[in-house]
Design an enzyme around this catalytic site. Structure first.
Site, PDB file in Angstrom:
ATOM      1  CE1 TYR A 120       8.152  34.556  -2.674  1.00  0.00           C
ATOM      2  CE2 TYR A 120       8.356  36.053  -1.235  1.00  0.00           C
ATOM      3  CZ  TYR A 120       8.994  35.235  -2.221  1.00  0.00           C
ATOM      4  OH  TYR A 120      10.319  35.423  -2.683  1.00  0.00           O
ATOM      5  CB  SER A 125      12.356  35.381   0.815  1.00  0.00           C
ATOM      6  OG  SER A 125      11.913  36.731   0.858  1.00  0.00           O
TER       7      SER A 125
HETATM    8  P1  NDP Z   1      13.093  36.103 -11.623  1.00  0.00           P
HETATM    9  O1  NDP Z   1      11.194  36.088 -11.988  1.00  0.00           O
HETATM   10  O2  NDP Z   1      13.676  37.097 -12.463  1.00  0.00           O
HETATM   11  O3  NDP Z   1      13.461  34.529 -11.816  1.00  0.00           O
HETATM   12  C1  NDP Z   1      12.721  33.481 -11.484  1.00  0.00           C
HETATM   13  C2  NDP Z   1      13.075  32.223 -12.103  1.00  0.00           C
HETATM   14  O4  NDP Z   1      12.613  31.221 -12.021  1.00  0.00           O
HETATM   15  C3  NDP Z   1      13.144  32.377 -13.576  1.00  0.00           C
HETATM   16  O5  NDP Z   1      14.495  31.971 -14.268  1.00  0.00           O
HETATM   17  C4  NDP Z   1      12.315  31.579 -14.260  1.00  0.00           C
HETATM   18  O6  NDP Z   1      12.322  31.104 -15.590  1.00  0.00           O
HETATM   19  C5  NDP Z   1      12.134  30.570 -13.117  1.00  0.00           C
HETATM   20  N1  NDP Z   1      11.138  29.691 -13.063  1.00  0.00           N
HETATM   21  C6  NDP Z   1       9.815  30.077 -12.846  1.00  0.00           C
HETATM   22  N2  NDP Z   1       8.843  28.954 -12.864  1.00  0.00           N
HETATM   23  C7  NDP Z   1       9.686  28.145 -13.328  1.00  0.00           C
HETATM   24  C8  NDP Z   1       9.340  26.630 -13.724  1.00  0.00           C
HETATM   25  N3  NDP Z   1       7.978  26.101 -13.310  1.00  0.00           N
HETATM   26  N4  NDP Z   1      10.195  25.842 -13.825  1.00  0.00           N
HETATM   27  C9  NDP Z   1      11.516  26.194 -13.689  1.00  0.00           C
HETATM   28  N5  NDP Z   1      12.019  27.410 -13.784  1.00  0.00           N
HETATM   29  C10 NDP Z   1      10.942  28.313 -13.252  1.00  0.00           C
HETATM   30  O7  NDP Z   1      12.909  36.353  -9.948  1.00  0.00           O
HETATM   31  P2  NDP Z   1      14.187  36.308  -9.031  1.00  0.00           P
HETATM   32  O8  NDP Z   1      15.628  36.005  -9.696  1.00  0.00           O
HETATM   33  O9  NDP Z   1      13.798  37.720  -8.064  1.00  0.00           O
HETATM   34  O10 NDP Z   1      13.807  35.015  -8.092  1.00  0.00           O
HETATM   35  C11 NDP Z   1      14.921  33.984  -8.044  1.00  0.00           C
HETATM   36  C12 NDP Z   1      14.547  33.361  -6.473  1.00  0.00           C
HETATM   37  O11 NDP Z   1      14.729  34.558  -5.613  1.00  0.00           O
HETATM   38  C13 NDP Z   1      12.941  33.045  -6.104  1.00  0.00           C
HETATM   39  O12 NDP Z   1      13.015  32.011  -5.426  1.00  0.00           O
HETATM   40  C14 NDP Z   1      12.580  34.347  -5.437  1.00  0.00           C
HETATM   41  O13 NDP Z   1      11.606  33.972  -4.554  1.00  0.00           O
HETATM   42  C15 NDP Z   1      13.955  34.746  -4.704  1.00  0.00           C
HETATM   43  N6  NDP Z   1      13.682  35.952  -3.886  1.00  0.00           N
HETATM   44  C16 NDP Z   1      13.625  36.984  -4.731  1.00  0.00           C
HETATM   45  C17 NDP Z   1      13.672  38.438  -4.197  1.00  0.00           C
HETATM   46  C18 NDP Z   1      13.413  39.797  -5.031  1.00  0.00           C
HETATM   47  O14 NDP Z   1      13.202  40.664  -4.569  1.00  0.00           O
HETATM   48  N7  NDP Z   1      13.677  39.470  -6.306  1.00  0.00           N
HETATM   49  C19 NDP Z   1      13.673  38.301  -2.838  1.00  0.00           C
HETATM   50  C20 NDP Z   1      13.768  37.284  -2.024  1.00  0.00           C
HETATM   51  C21 NDP Z   1      13.660  36.139  -2.533  1.00  0.00           C
HETATM   52  P3  NDP Z   1      11.304  30.826 -16.580  1.00  0.00           P
HETATM   53  O15 NDP Z   1      10.102  31.785 -16.655  1.00  0.00           O
HETATM   54  O16 NDP Z   1      12.021  30.811 -17.925  1.00  0.00           O
HETATM   55  O17 NDP Z   1      10.852  29.337 -16.510  1.00  0.00           O
END
Ligand code: NDP
Length: 253
Positions: free
Chosen positions: A162, A149
């Protein structure tokens, strides 16, 4: 489905929504057989159905990768069922922002458990398979893409843990890159700015509104914008490694 990733297998964590979901669709459209991993199996099944509807190949693996042994088990199942592993996108993450004084320590623990520990355990389990894929695959190269990030580069008040997790992801990526370069396993860190996803939904009441107002105050990125960058990274020729990619919305300062 014919594309630049034909014959390869990709594993994407956190593929039930946001960036992971968009990445799974994008890699499948390039011909990869995609293993989508997350807890919400119904959402994964929907992603798989959409990929199959367009002629692609995908398989859902429901798993909570923070549970003991689950990260290793899911990597093993993917290799057993799909036969190999060429690309891993360590994307699953949570961003539980808020001032340290008011933060329940369980929120810090959740970020460390998922953003760092689970990412490390998926990586550790996947590395031998990525080395094998680079050695015997048609493309002669394999990819580990870690979603860090902007918060891994710039620490800010209200984001301490974070920041800790994401700066850790960036640091681990660079060290592993050096270790694996000679084996043609490329390691990349992708550092998105604000992307409109479900990420902010998990922030606690009283903090979430401010963060979502900040996201809404500019033309934020879409998950497809980051999927596009990941597709670019993993479709480079064997000689080209994109080590780090920082992508902000144009308006983000
Ligand atoms: P989302 O919340 O849409 O996606 C997060 C994903 O992680 C979901 O598919 C969720 O699925 C999965 N997840 C959460 N907990 C678990 C677990 N215990 N086991 C397996 N899977 C898990 O957010 P984003 O798409 O934005 O995030 C994706 C990545 O991008 C993250 O690492 C985030 O830090 C990073 N990021 C995002 C930014 C943003 O502005 N959106 C900016 C910078 C980085 P489920 O709940 O079904 O398990």
């Amino acid at each position: 489905m014919s594309g630049r990733l034909n014959g390869t297998v990709a594993l994407v964590t956190g593929a039930s929504s946001g960036i992971g979901e968009a990445t799974a669709l994008s890699l499948a459209a390039e011909g990869a057989s995609v293993a989508v991993v997350a807890r919400r199996k119904d959402r994964l099944d929907d992603v798989v159905a959409r990929i199959r509807d367009t002629g692609g190949t995908a398989h859902a693996f429901g798993a909570d990768i923070t549970e003991a042994g689950e990260a290793e088990a899911v990597v093993a199942r993917v290799v057993e069922e799909l036969g190999r592993l060429d690309t891993v996108v360590n994307n699953a993450g949570v961003m539980l922002l808020g001032p340290a004084l008011d933060t329940p320590v369980a929120e810090w623990q959740r970020m460390v458990d998922l953003n760092l520990s689970a990412l490390l355990r998926v990586t550790h389990a996947a590395l031998p398979h990525l080395v094998s894929a680079a050695a015997d695959g048609r493309r002669g190269v394999a990819d580990l893409v870690n979603i860090s990030s902007v918060a891994g580069r710039v620490a800010t008040a209200g984001a301490a843990v974070y920041n800790l997790t994401k700066s850790g992801v960036t640091a681990v990526s660079e060290a592993l890159r050096q270790e694996l370069a000679g084996k043609h396993v490329r390691v990349s860190a992708v550092e998105p700015g604000a992307v409109l996803t479900e990420l902010t939904h998990h922030i606690r009441d009283g903090v979430r509104d401010n963060i979502e107002a900040w996201y809404g105050g500019m033309e934020s990125l879409r998950p497809e914008d980051i999927a596009d960058a990941i597709e670019y990274i993993v479709t480079r020729p064997r000689r080209v490694a994109v080590n780090e990619l920082l992508i902000r919305p144009t308006e983000q300062v």
